[in-house]
Design an enzyme around this catalytic site. Structure first.
Site, short mmCIF file in Angstrom:
data_model
loop_
_atom_site.label_atom_id
_atom_site.label_comp_id
_atom_site.label_asym_id
_atom_site.label_seq_id
_atom_site.Cartn_x
_atom_site.Cartn_y
_atom_site.Cartn_z
N ARG A 33 -9.92 26.66 57.58
CA ARG A 33 -9.69 27.59 58.68
C ARG A 33 -10.82 27.58 59.69
O ARG A 33 -11.89 26.99 59.47
CB ARG A 33 -9.47 29.00 58.16
CG ARG A 33 -10.70 29.65 57.52
CD ARG A 33 -10.31 30.98 56.94
NE ARG A 33 -11.46 31.82 56.62
CZ ARG A 33 -11.57 33.09 56.95
NH1 ARG A 33 -10.63 33.68 57.67
NH2 ARG A 33 -12.61 33.81 56.57
N LYS B 271 -20.02 21.76 55.34
CA LYS B 271 -18.57 21.78 55.17
C LYS B 271 -17.99 20.41 55.45
O LYS B 271 -18.29 19.80 56.50
CB LYS B 271 -17.96 22.82 56.12
CG LYS B 271 -18.30 24.25 55.77
CD LYS B 271 -17.64 24.68 54.49
CE LYS B 271 -17.88 26.16 54.20
NZ LYS B 271 -17.27 26.59 52.95
N ASP C 207 -19.30 21.35 50.62
CA ASP C 207 -18.13 22.13 50.22
C ASP C 207 -16.90 21.56 50.92
O ASP C 207 -16.78 21.63 52.15
CB ASP C 207 -18.33 23.60 50.63
CG ASP C 207 -17.22 24.50 50.11
OD1 ASP C 207 -16.25 23.97 49.52
OD2 ASP C 207 -17.32 25.73 50.31
N GLU D 266 -18.73 21.31 46.14
CA GLU D 266 -17.94 22.50 45.84
C GLU D 266 -16.46 22.23 46.13
O GLU D 266 -16.13 21.66 47.17
CB GLU D 266 -18.47 23.62 46.75
CG GLU D 266 -18.17 25.01 46.30
CD GLU D 266 -18.87 26.02 47.20
OE1 GLU D 266 -20.10 25.89 47.46
OE2 GLU D 266 -18.21 26.96 47.66
N ASP E 283 -14.84 26.68 43.15
CA ASP E 283 -14.86 27.89 43.98
C ASP E 283 -13.45 28.50 43.99
O ASP E 283 -13.14 29.35 43.17
CB ASP E 283 -15.35 27.56 45.39
CG ASP E 283 -15.40 28.79 46.30
OD1 ASP E 283 -15.11 29.90 45.81
OD2 ASP E 283 -15.70 28.66 47.51
N LYS F 252 -17.51 34.96 43.79
CA LYS F 252 -17.48 35.77 45.03
C LYS F 252 -16.79 37.08 44.72
O LYS F 252 -15.74 37.09 44.07
CB LYS F 252 -16.68 35.06 46.13
CG LYS F 252 -17.32 33.81 46.68
CD LYS F 252 -16.40 33.21 47.74
CE LYS F 252 -16.91 31.85 48.17
NZ LYS F 252 -15.85 31.07 48.82
N ASP G 45 -24.86 33.83 53.27
CA ASP G 45 -25.34 33.66 54.64
C ASP G 45 -24.51 34.34 55.72
O ASP G 45 -24.91 34.34 56.89
CB ASP G 45 -25.42 32.16 54.97
CG ASP G 45 -24.06 31.46 54.86
OD1 ASP G 45 -23.17 32.00 54.18
OD2 ASP G 45 -23.91 30.39 55.45
C1 LIG Z 1 -19.64 31.97 54.33
C2 LIG Z 1 -19.94 31.13 53.12
N1 LIG Z 1 -21.14 30.40 53.32
C3 LIG Z 1 -18.82 30.15 52.87
O1 LIG Z 1 -18.93 29.02 53.25
N2 LIG Z 1 -17.75 30.60 52.22
C4 LIG Z 1 -16.61 29.75 52.10
C5 LIG Z 1 -15.34 30.49 52.43
C6 LIG Z 1 -15.50 31.37 53.62
C7 LIG Z 1 -14.27 31.76 54.36
O2 LIG Z 1 -13.43 30.92 54.68
O3 LIG Z 1 -14.25 32.96 54.71
C8 LIG Z 1 -16.58 28.98 50.84
O4 LIG Z 1 -17.55 28.95 50.06
O5 LIG Z 1 -15.60 28.31 50.58
MG LIG Z 2 -16.55 27.22 48.84
#
Ligand SMILES: C[C@H](N)C(=O)N[C@H](CCC(=O)O)C(=O)O
Ligand SMILES: [Mg+2]
Length: 362
Positions: free
Chosen positions: A24, A162, A190, A218, A243, A267, A322
């Site tokens: 997203r 990412k 990730d 991840e 995750d 989380k 973060d």
């Molecule tokens: C914000 C955190 N660093 C992060 O990357 N979380 C994501 C999912 C966040 C989202 O889409 O709201 C994760 O670890 O997948």
């Molecule tokens: Mg993740």
């Protein structure tokens, strides 16, 4: 201290730059805020993130779950009976982990206030300083390299990159970033479910062969594909972290006993709050599996609750907390103190929120 009222409001916080993952794109955080008031005049706060592509929870479903299902079972409950409160939250409806998390957080905020102490001390009191990574959104390789250099200059020692869009470009992304930052930064990646199991093994082996030194990967594959996750874990050297495949303690048991991943990202938005996150921490401790504490796109309300859990538990050794640093504004006075990568918890009552601006109640 008895629960007198539960309200749900909305908060909107613009981001410094768009947050992009394989799942997203976010420009503004628009989350639900829970406010619980007691007969003693105490107030507790929690937050539910709107992350429909991961949890399925939307603003409408969160408000409905809290006001129609959770709230009626909690009015009049005594905060000291936290065990029964958590049972009622869990049993009020299935799934809906984010609204449950928001109510759970507000209850813990009040629990700390009831016993005149800060929450992380009630949860174990292990540390009051935490070092978070920072996320580099998935973009063109050059932009990601620049974002990584910026993170390094702001003092971050770990970046979470990412990927998961297209494995060939992902390889280029990591090569470009590693070249730009040298070995001064720890890089974790990730994929947010973006690869097939075979793509994941192929691209990770290439990263290993090129010496890109990736700390962990991840969620390489789809959340439901536990066999695929195990296939990746069994066929690469880089540690694999689950995750989106792990929401509940039961999910964690499944991953652990099948050795489908090396690590778990906990989380609060997936577990339904602190009380279930503690169960995963306990399981992880039994099986000697280190955990990360992560977050969705949340304000400092949700993140303060997460930081208190991180402060309490030694099995949590990696921190992806973060989100407030990605926001252009911080409407929260009090709570966890964010100084870029360093987060400090002070000895406040509960979570220590003094004032929260910009909440709009219906
Ligand atoms: C914000 C955190 N660093 C992060 O990357 N979380 C994501 C999912 C966040 C989202 O889409 O709201 C994760 O670890 O997948
Ligand atoms: Mg993740």
């Amino acid at each position: 201290m008895k629960i007198r009222d539960i309200q749900v409001g909305e908060i909107k916080i613009p981001l410094k730059k768009p947050f992009r993952t394989a799942l997203r794109e976010v420009y503004t955080i628009e989350n639900a805020i829970v406010r619980i008031e007691t007969d003693t005049g105490n107030v507790g706060y929690g937050e539910a993130a709107i992350t429909p592509v991961i949890t399925g929870d939307t603003m409408g479903s969160i408000k409905w779950a809290i006001m129609e299902h959770i709230r009626p079972s909690l009015i009049g409950m005594d905060i000291e009976n936290i065990e029964e409160i958590m049972n009622r939250i869990d049993n009020s409806l299935v799934n809906n982990s984010s609204p449950k998390a928001a109510v759970d957080m507000a209850i813990y905020d009040l629990y700390g206030q009831l016993y005149n102490t800060t929450v992380y001390k009630l949860l174990g009191g292990y540390r009051n300083k935490i070092t978070t990574d920072i996320t580099v959104s998935v973009n063109d390789p050059e932009e990601m390299a620049q974002d990584s250099i910026d993170a390094l200059e702001r003092g971050y020692k770990t970046i979470k990159v990412k990927v998961g869009k297209d494995w060939k470009v992902d390889l280029l992304r990591l090569e470009t970033i590693r070249k730009a930052v040298g070995n001064k930064v720890n890089i974790r990646i990730d994929a947010n479910q973006g690869w097939t199991p075979k793509e994941a093994v192929r691209v990770m082996r290439m990263m290993e062969d090129k010496g890109l030194d990736i700390e962990l990967v991840e969620q390489p594959v789809k959340a439901y594909d536990i066999e695929g996750l195990k296939y990746v874990t069994d066929n690469i050297d880089t540690p694999v972290m689950a995750d989106e495949s792990v929401f509940s303690p039961q999910d964690a048991v499944n991953i652990i006993i099948n050795r489908a991943a090396d690590l778990v990202n906990i989380k609060l938005m997936k577990t339904g709050g602190i009380h279930n996150a503690i169960k995963i921490c306990n399981l992880a401790e039994i099986y000697e599996m280190e955990c990360m504490l992560g977050c969705m796109m949340e304000s400092k309300i949700g993140l303060t609750a997460a930081c208190h859990l991180a402060g309490g538990k030694s099995i949590i050794t990696k921190f992806d907390l973060d989100a407030p640093n990605l926001c252009a504004e911080d409407p929260v006075d009090g709570g966890a103190i964010y100084k870029e990568s360093l987060i400090v918890l002070e000895d406040d009552l509960g979570f220590g929120f003094r004032k929260i601006g910009n909440i709009i109640y219906d």
